[in-house]
Design a protein around this motif. Structure first.
Motif, PDB file in Angstrom:
ATOM      1  N   ARG A   1      -0.441   9.961 -13.037  1.00 39.25           N
ATOM      2  CA  ARG A   1      -0.152   8.928 -14.027  1.00 39.25           C
ATOM      3  C   ARG A   1      -0.501   9.381 -15.439  1.00 39.25           C
ATOM      4  NH1 ARG A   1       1.421   4.039 -11.702  1.00 39.25           N
ATOM      5  NH2 ARG A   1       1.229   4.217  -9.460  1.00 39.25           N
ATOM      6  N   ALA A  25       4.903 -10.093  -8.278  1.00 35.86           N
ATOM      7  CA  ALA A  25       6.309 -10.287  -7.890  1.00 35.86           C
ATOM      8  C   ALA A  25       6.476 -10.261  -6.374  1.00 35.86           C
ATOM      9  CB  ALA A  25       7.182  -9.213  -8.547  1.00 35.86           C
ATOM     10  N   TYR A  26       5.731  -9.382  -5.738  1.00 41.43           N
ATOM     11  CA  TYR A  26       5.805  -9.242  -4.283  1.00 41.43           C
ATOM     12  C   TYR A  26       5.344 -10.535  -3.599  1.00 41.43           C
ATOM     13  CZ  TYR A  26       4.460  -7.343   0.347  1.00 41.43           C
ATOM     14  OH  TYR A  26       4.299  -7.106   1.688  1.00 41.43           O
ATOM     15  N   TYR A  66       2.154   3.353  -2.152  1.00 43.28           N
ATOM     16  CA  TYR A  66       2.308   3.266  -3.604  1.00 43.28           C
ATOM     17  C   TYR A  66       1.232   2.329  -4.138  1.00 43.28           C
ATOM     18  CZ  TYR A  66       6.807   5.106  -2.218  1.00 43.28           C
ATOM     19  OH  TYR A  66       7.786   5.869  -1.656  1.00 43.28           O
ATOM     20  N   LYS A  67       0.670   2.682  -5.290  1.00 43.18           N
ATOM     21  CA  LYS A  67      -0.310   1.783  -5.901  1.00 43.18           C
ATOM     22  C   LYS A  67       0.406   1.012  -6.992  1.00 43.18           C
ATOM     23  CE  LYS A  67      -3.617   3.663  -3.429  1.00 43.18           C
ATOM     24  NZ  LYS A  67      -2.762   4.713  -2.828  1.00 43.18           N
ATOM     25  N   LEU A  68       0.532  -0.278  -6.799  1.00 43.98           N
ATOM     26  CA  LEU A  68       1.355  -1.087  -7.700  1.00 43.98           C
ATOM     27  C   LEU A  68       0.534  -1.757  -8.789  1.00 43.98           C
ATOM     28  CD1 LEU A  68       3.794  -2.727  -5.166  1.00 43.98           C
ATOM     29  CD2 LEU A  68       4.090  -0.635  -6.481  1.00 43.98           C
ATOM     30  N   SER A  69       1.213  -2.049  -9.894  1.00 46.27           N
ATOM     31  CA  SER A  69       0.600  -2.779 -10.999  1.00 46.27           C
ATOM     32  C   SER A  69       0.444  -4.248 -10.625  1.00 46.27           C
ATOM     33  CB  SER A  69       1.494  -2.685 -12.217  1.00 46.27           C
ATOM     34  OG  SER A  69       2.684  -3.420 -11.970  1.00 46.27           O
ATOM     35  N   PRO A  70      -0.406  -4.972 -11.361  1.00 49.61           N
ATOM     36  CA  PRO A  70      -0.541  -6.412 -11.123  1.00 49.61           C
ATOM     37  C   PRO A  70       0.809  -7.140 -11.199  1.00 49.61           C
ATOM     38  CG  PRO A  70      -2.335  -5.656 -12.511  1.00 49.61           C
ATOM     39  CD  PRO A  70      -1.398  -4.476 -12.328  1.00 49.61           C
ATOM     40  N   ALA A  71       1.671  -6.726 -12.135  1.00 48.01           N
ATOM     41  CA  ALA A  71       2.970  -7.403 -12.244  1.00 48.01           C
ATOM     42  C   ALA A  71       3.763  -7.254 -10.948  1.00 48.01           C
ATOM     43  CB  ALA A  71       3.766  -6.840 -13.424  1.00 48.01           C
ATOM     44  N   SER A  72       3.713  -6.089 -10.360  1.00 49.25           N
ATOM     45  CA  SER A  72       4.463  -5.870  -9.117  1.00 49.25           C
ATOM     46  C   SER A  72       3.810  -6.569  -7.938  1.00 49.25           C
ATOM     47  CB  SER A  72       4.570  -4.373  -8.836  1.00 49.25           C
ATOM     48  OG  SER A  72       5.399  -3.744  -9.780  1.00 49.25           O
ATOM     49  N   VAL A  73       2.498  -6.582  -7.932  1.00 51.50           N
ATOM     50  CA  VAL A  73       1.798  -7.294  -6.862  1.00 51.50           C
ATOM     51  C   VAL A  73       2.140  -8.781  -6.949  1.00 51.50           C
ATOM     52  CG1 VAL A  73      -0.485  -8.006  -6.035  1.00 51.50           C
ATOM     53  CG2 VAL A  73      -0.068  -5.606  -6.657  1.00 51.50           C
ATOM     54  N   PRO A  86      -4.751  -3.384  -5.602  1.00 58.80           N
ATOM     55  CA  PRO A  86      -5.648  -4.525  -5.811  1.00 58.80           C
ATOM     56  C   PRO A  86      -4.891  -5.771  -6.281  1.00 58.80           C
ATOM     57  CG  PRO A  86      -6.367  -2.592  -7.076  1.00 58.80           C
ATOM     58  CD  PRO A  86      -5.006  -2.299  -6.556  1.00 58.80           C
ATOM     59  N   ASP A  93      -5.673  -8.611  -8.699  1.00 59.37           N
ATOM     60  CA  ASP A  93      -6.731  -8.919  -9.667  1.00 59.37           C
ATOM     61  C   ASP A  93      -6.837 -10.418  -9.951  1.00 59.37           C
ATOM     62  OD1 ASP A  93      -4.673  -9.437 -11.404  1.00 59.37           O
ATOM     63  OD2 ASP A  93      -5.016  -7.670 -12.663  1.00 59.37           O
ATOM     64  N   PHE A 140       0.833  -1.205   0.000  1.00 58.57           N
ATOM     65  CA  PHE A 140       0.000   0.000   0.000  1.00 58.57           C
ATOM     66  C   PHE A 140       0.866   1.253   0.000  1.00 58.57           C
ATOM     67  CE2 PHE A 140       0.559   0.594   4.568  1.00 58.57           C
ATOM     68  CZ  PHE A 140       0.746  -0.686   5.029  1.00 58.57           C
ATOM     69  N   PRO A 173      -6.362 -12.481 -12.656  1.00 57.30           N
ATOM     70  CA  PRO A 173      -5.238 -13.246 -13.202  1.00 57.30           C
ATOM     71  C   PRO A 173      -4.077 -13.369 -12.220  1.00 57.30           C
ATOM     72  CG  PRO A 173      -6.061 -11.646 -14.811  1.00 57.30           C
ATOM     73  CD  PRO A 173      -6.738 -11.350 -13.509  1.00 57.30           C
TER      74      PRO A 173
END
Lengths: 357, 357, 357, 357
Positions: C354, C122-123, C113-120, C146, C148, C111, C150
């Motif tokens: 953005r 990876a985390y 920072y709002k991260l992209s699905p790719a970063s979420v 979020p 998501d 939280f 996928p």
């Protein structure tokens, strides 16, 4: 095709006076047109959002442009809103307005359905390739599908007849992005802002002018702001911009749009009549309070007498006070209470519909 | 005034077939009406969002209802979309549709301008007090001003002629809030959902039915889902609801609405023609890919033959695959690429306009 | 790896009682744990959003889990919130909580920072590959990046130690999409909802249980709702769900989260103390009004005595009344006045940042 | 208390170089500090969003300020980010940073939970009344609870120790509203912008300076923009502002924030190391492409050599091209693909949680 032909200056997105029966008040509209031109607006813009184009019938929209074109009689250029139910109907309107001798039409992006950039492009490309008259794109993302930067660039490249964009987003970096994307290839392309609260800085970073609802109420002030800014008198311009933010915020946020502007035009001496969207009795009471506030703000600039009960500091708001009194209005049960809520509900539902949640 | 008179069941918000020239294809529309009724839909709903009411002229909207009323000939009830440019014009449409014998009209909240709850109330109250025919409120906050819970409650109390709400928000707790607010005083008031992806659970928590675009494509499936859910066969219903989410997501998110539904109706044997919103050549290619996907999904349920090149697991998506392939479409340059972007731009601009930032 | 091992039932995301000095009130926390277990909650969930994990120090978060693990003594499983400043610190917390014998940890997506699905992805992948204990993903998009559909699917495929998702979005079709995407390959994967207002329908479409803040206030009611729903007694369950929406809305929307829940827990006999976020004097007055409303709602179910001045119909709200009184609170100047505004301001700024405008 | 004491100029929100093991790289941080000061930044700002303060431990945040204070040795003023888990911990940080001799602290509004204006006020009021050092409010609504105009005004009136606001919303009318609300009573109060894409116009309408992430990469350019704008050389300033938008957009939107800025700082000769948020292998590949683009942009200004394979027009984007290539990146599967989606999901969920739907 050069910079000299660009649309420029302040075009007034004019309000439409109505009779007691709700019909177009033609004599008052003609009187209003004269008054605006005499006070220095550079052009007129019927059938914009301020002109409530969606609340009139096809025939009424045409009649409004006829009256204005006739009354203007060439004194200033006219930008005529021409959006209709679909491309075919919109092109018919373009042809008709061309026959009336207007300078250009303005066409809002498709609304109700929220379209992708590809669809927005396809829509304007079909219009751009078939229009008999110059077209101004109208980007007003709070009401219609947005026209994004790459789409503006592509449209400027496909279609010579597309000659300008009116952007009501008020976003300054967005305007910079459009200008740097389009101007190198289309020096004749014009950038107009519909966001009065940032008019001075937008002119300073490269806009050619604006279509500003405030100019239908205080045409003297918007003209002065324009002239001072272009003349490099920034300290004087800045103070007018500050005042304009206060006035604009009050007209915009303390009533349903464009009722605050209609109330202020009444104070300048016009009989605007009742708008076409019904108001609750509470809302009507709110309008009366708002009118007093507006009268004090206008009196401050010499555009109206003070109301009989005078203007306390509470009645003449600084900007933050205006915001606060907006809160106060809200707290007394006014129609503004949920304005954000409903905006957001819109997104929410849209997003759910699009499976983004 | 009791629960037995409530509008209930699945009303199909029907698509409008067009000719090659873009006119209403009357014979195909009549054939489509028969087909829907034969497959068990409980009612028809012309001039909804699925029916692209905003893209037709006033005269065309009336013609569509005339055709459907004539062809239906009383076999099922009709809910006719009656929203026009302003209250006066909307009431004229109500009168006309009443004369055609439709069961009720559906009226979407005002759109383009985003109105406050007070204004939405004032708008519907004026309609509710003057309509000669029962009115269904139509709440579709992604496209129009939201109708919030207190507004629905107040309208249900002011106006007996307001007898139902169609809610396309898909928000389940919101539906519960409306039901608990309205039903105690108005047992005859009906709650319909326009959100196919949650049809089963919405029926289970108290909805009376739906106006579901999917029923224009797979009327057999939505009818079966409705019957199984009301019959308490929840395990079977759940599986159909899962499948419906996949199909619905594919039709909804992989093309501009309602083009995915039009493509699927083509696969069921109708000639829907080209929609009124122009498509780019890229978008047309995307539609062809989408059609294959849809054909596989429909074949899965026996509603279509498989396409000649067959259906790989990649072509018959599970739900998440559908979402992923939506991403894939996006990555190949389709029109969906910015759908969220433009939604959000809308809010953003609205908010700036309203001084919320 | 089968369906029988799934996490299921209602886990209480427990509040943390504080002393007058603002420290953790250990005896009261122990008493609260016993009370919850005795009233039938299936598990406990310290360091969730309800537990205000971000307002405690690293050491305090550990101490909270220690106390709860000790007091629970194996009577019910514990899901321990383990999110720390970065992956390394989060893994250290996982190790420590594993050593305390908790059933699993729950880790909220990154939280601020709002991260992209790719970063979420990876985390969570880095955590999933290195954790010594089962992990529940925690999706709460109103507060954190979020997760998501996928991404959930990919994480369920990469990492056996990731065994569940707690989803607080409340979005029903979203839950269906996750279930159809994950369950075929991971029958042991559990789906828990954090959205009390839709608990019954979410259980009916396939959820395994919930982590519901309401269960920290009315554990008897959430347990009954769970049992009736799973037992197929839908009419009785529906009525409880309706009542729960009213109670939940009141606790959630009439104070800063989780202060409404803290106030209600006080009414159940606990000394929750003052929260760590300061309140203005106006807000403190609002809390007192809210407490009366909550007492009437709880009295309605026999969970509290009526307040001495009684409960008028105005005090015991139906759901819509609750919403209206929320408005009323707003109108009297309460802290809720701008809740939507600030939410939206957040998006707006993010979007501008953005470049989406 | 007068205008002469105002914080002004460009403060660099500095990045934190990390070692291969992920620890603070102290020698590189010291070298970076010297480099920035030598290139003309007016101040330094550790523990901002650019400095990833949330990803460090309490101890690490203090160490970062210690290093910077020591290395700066009074050459320029320091603004130290001091937000901790709660008011008590934040005040402890204020005391510690005061003991290090920094000029002021900056405190972001509470995050994770989205608080109402009343709560934001209560939070800052408690800090403002107890801090031993000057406080800058930090409004960054995309990440934290917004600080609205009336709240800024009230805080400026309650607390002399609150001396400035850093606003990263980028909203120009919002800045005007704050200035007109606060400056009459507090001529010493400073307004700083964190939105590089509108730095020139914000200075022109009354801002005192900025805390701009770009100044950590191209300190020469931001200093020149600042000097030209204040010197009234608007044509020259405008061109630099245009270029800065392109560079800023590229760094901001083509990677997770602040990774684009870290990549650009590497190109200026620093070893920034790997960020603390893990990247997928796809994201790492994207970063390499981005680095080439950034190198070309920097080479354009003489701040870097061209990459060995040269800079085609495609590699040196105009602004709109940058946006388009952002789209292109998206289409090739990059991490940016859902950036808007996740933002909006956040709102959506929040709104549902707050019953706004």
């Amino acid at each position: 095709m050069n910079a000299n032909t660009r649309l420029s200056g302040i075009f007034t997105p004019n309000l439409v006076p109505l009779t007691a029966e709700g019909a177009i008040n033609e004599p008052e509209l003609r009187r209003y047109v004269d008054w605006l031109i005499e006070r220095g607006v550079h052009g007129l813009y019927p059938n914009g959002s301020t002109g409530e184009f969606t609340r009139f019938s096809v025939e009424e929209r045409r009649r409004i442009v006829e009256i204005i074109a006739d009354q203007t009689a060439g004194r200033v250029p006219i930008l005529a809103g021409a959006a209709e139910a679909n491309v075919r109907e919109t092109l018919k309107a373009c042809e008709y307005y061309a026959s009336l001798g207007v300078r250009a039409v303005a066409i809002v992006a498709p609304f109700y359905y929220k379209l992708s950039p590809a669809s927005v492009y396809a829509y304007f490309e079909e219009i751009g390739r078939n229009t008999p008259i110059d077209v101004t794109l109208y980007n007003i993302p709070m009401f219609a599908s947005p026209i994004d930067v790459p789409t503006v660039q592509r449209l400027s490249e496909c279609c010579e007849r597309i000659v300008a964009i009116k952007d009501s987003s008020g976003d300054l970096p967005h305007m910079i992005r459009m200008i740097t994307a389009v101007r190198p290839n289309r020096p004749d392309f014009s950038f107009l802002t519909g966001w009065d609260a940032a008019l001075m800085p937008l002119l300073l970073i490269g806009c050619d002018g604006g279509t500003n609802a405030s100019s239908g109420v205080v045409p003297e002030l918007t003209r002065k702001l324009y002239d001072l800014t272009l003349g490099g008198q920034l300290d004087a311009a800045r103070q007018i911009q500050y005042d304009l933010v206060t006035l604009f915020d009050t007209m915009l946020y303390q009533a349903e749009f464009p009722d605050g502007f209609r109330a202020a035009a009444n104070l300048r001496g016009f009989t605007m009549g009742t708008g076409r969207q019904p108001l609750s009795s509470e809302q009507q009471a709110d309008m009366s309070t708002l009118s007093d506030t507006l009268q004090c703000l206008l009196a401050n600039h010499g555009f109206a007498d003070q109301p009989v009960r005078g203007c306390s500091p509470a009645t003449i708001p600084r900007t933050a006070d205006a915001l606060r009194s907006m809160g106060a209005l809200r707290e007394s049960g006014s129609s503004q209470s949920d304005d954000v809520g409903r905006i957001v509900q819109g997104v929410v539902a849209e997003l759910r519909r699009r499976g983004m949640m």
